[in-house]
Design a protein around this motif. Structure first.
Motif, PDB file in Angstrom:
ATOM      1  N   SER A   1       0.849  -1.148   0.073  1.00  0.00           N
ATOM      2  CA  SER A   1       0.133  -0.040   0.015  1.00  0.00           C
ATOM      3  C   SER A   1       1.116   1.368   0.037  1.00  0.00           C
ATOM      4  O   SER A   1       1.463   1.446   0.949  1.00  0.00           O
ATOM      5  N   SER A   2       0.766   2.231  -0.970  1.00  0.00           N
ATOM      6  CA  SER A   2       1.566   3.227  -1.063  1.00  0.00           C
ATOM      7  C   SER A   2       0.812   4.482  -1.812  1.00  0.00           C
ATOM      8  O   SER A   2       0.153   4.304  -2.676  1.00  0.00           O
ATOM      9  N   ASP A   3       0.943   5.503  -0.759  1.00  0.00           N
ATOM     10  CA  ASP A   3       0.128   6.656  -1.364  1.00  0.00           C
ATOM     11  C   ASP A   3       1.122   7.723  -2.016  1.00  0.00           C
ATOM     12  O   ASP A   3       2.234   8.172  -1.197  1.00  0.00           O
ATOM     13  N   HIS A   4       0.995   8.442  -3.087  1.00  0.00           N
ATOM     14  CA  HIS A   4       1.853   9.464  -3.368  1.00  0.00           C
ATOM     15  C   HIS A   4       0.860  10.930  -3.488  1.00  0.00           C
ATOM     16  O   HIS A   4      -0.285  10.950  -4.030  1.00  0.00           O
ATOM     17  N   LEU A   5       1.094  11.438  -2.410  1.00  0.00           N
ATOM     18  CA  LEU A   5       0.101  12.679  -1.885  1.00  0.00           C
ATOM     19  C   LEU A   5       0.902  14.083  -2.173  1.00  0.00           C
ATOM     20  O   LEU A   5       2.111  14.174  -1.746  1.00  0.00           O
ATOM     21  N   VAL A   6       0.477  14.803  -3.045  1.00  0.00           N
ATOM     22  CA  VAL A   6       0.840  16.067  -3.453  1.00  0.00           C
ATOM     23  C   VAL A   6      -0.343  17.051  -2.711  1.00  0.00           C
ATOM     24  O   VAL A   6      -1.510  17.233  -2.769  1.00  0.00           O
ATOM     25  N   THR A   7       0.374  17.942  -1.952  1.00  0.00           N
ATOM     26  CA  THR A   7      -0.505  19.040  -1.156  1.00  0.00           C
ATOM     27  C   THR A   7      -0.106  20.440  -1.629  1.00  0.00           C
ATOM     28  O   THR A   7       0.961  20.835  -1.974  1.00  0.00           O
ATOM     29  N   SER A   8      -0.897  21.171  -2.029  1.00  0.00           N
ATOM     30  CA  SER A   8      -1.143  22.400  -2.590  1.00  0.00           C
ATOM     31  C   SER A   8      -2.116  23.174  -2.257  1.00  0.00           C
ATOM     32  O   SER A   8      -3.240  22.667  -1.540  1.00  0.00           O
TER      33      SER A   8
END
Length: 225
Positions: free
Chosen positions: A47-54
């Motif tokens: 389980s892997s999440d690529h999270l971009v916060t903007s």
């Protein structure tokens, strides 16, 4: 005739059980103490999440890699008088574990995640039932994880993160001594390798994180020295 035979069997049964018990007592119990080394093969589901916060809102792309693993382990056991077995073990696994997902809602690019290798250093504790040893294990874990983006056009895959993630692992299993030297095992492990931040050095002006967890099932064979 049948009642006589049943009565005879009933009378002789305790004697037979006592004889079997005497035979078992005459045999030395298996000793789990000592060092060992072996090989493992298995399958990992990640389980892997690529999270971009903007400022415009968070963008989360679940990668969820999975695939086969295989490698080696080495360890040391000490069996106590109470039949409890304490030990330490380390392993190193080659991984063919990968996955991909669409990057954003447009679907024009894909985010891929690939686990290159993983390993751990753990403590173990179990209780010996002669040649069978159920056990639990926990310790430090590490994995080399690469994340890349591909558009399917010119340039192909563009890796922008490959780093060693360090976290923890916990699990349990059962070992059985096939002989005085050879030991078979089956083991389940959960590992959390933590989260890594992608900085502006990687070409990102927004805050970006990638994390990784895996569930894996392994079978193995060890040689006791």
């Amino acid at each position: 005739m049948k009642p006589i035979l049943l009565a005879t069997a009933f009378i002789l049964a305790p004697a037979g059980l006592a004889s079997a018990a005497d035979t078992n007592e005459g045999q030395a119990a298996y000793d789990w103490s000592g060092s060992y080394a072996g090989v493992d093969v298995g399958y990992a589901v990640g389980s892997s999440d690529h999270l971009v916060t903007s400022g415009g809102g968070d963008l989360n792309s679940p990668i969820d890699p999975n695939g086969f693993i295989g490698g080696i382990h080495i360890g040391l056991n000490r069996e106590m008088a109470s039949r409890f077995v304490l030990g330490a073990e380390a392993d190193l696994m080659y991984a063919a574990v990968d996955g991909q997902t669409a990057f954003g809602s447009g679907g024009g690019a894909l985010v891929k995640g690939e686990v290159k290798w993983s390993g751990s250093a753990r403590l173990r504790a179990g209780y010996a039932y002669d040649r069978t040893l159920p056990y639990i294990t926990a310790g430090v874990a590490a994995a080399r994880y690469q994340v890349l983006v591909t558009t399917g056009g010119f340039g192909g895959d563009q890796p922008y993160r490959e780093e060693t993630h360090v976290g923890w692992t916990v699990g349990g299993g059962v070992e059985h001594a096939l002989s005085d030297r050879w030991i078979a095992r089956v083991e389940f492990r959960y590992s959390d390798f933590g989260s890594k931040a992608l900085s502006a050095v990687n070409g990102f002006t927004t805050e970006t994180h990638v994390d990784l967890q895996t569930h894996d099932i392994r079978v193995g064979l060890s040689y006791k020295f």
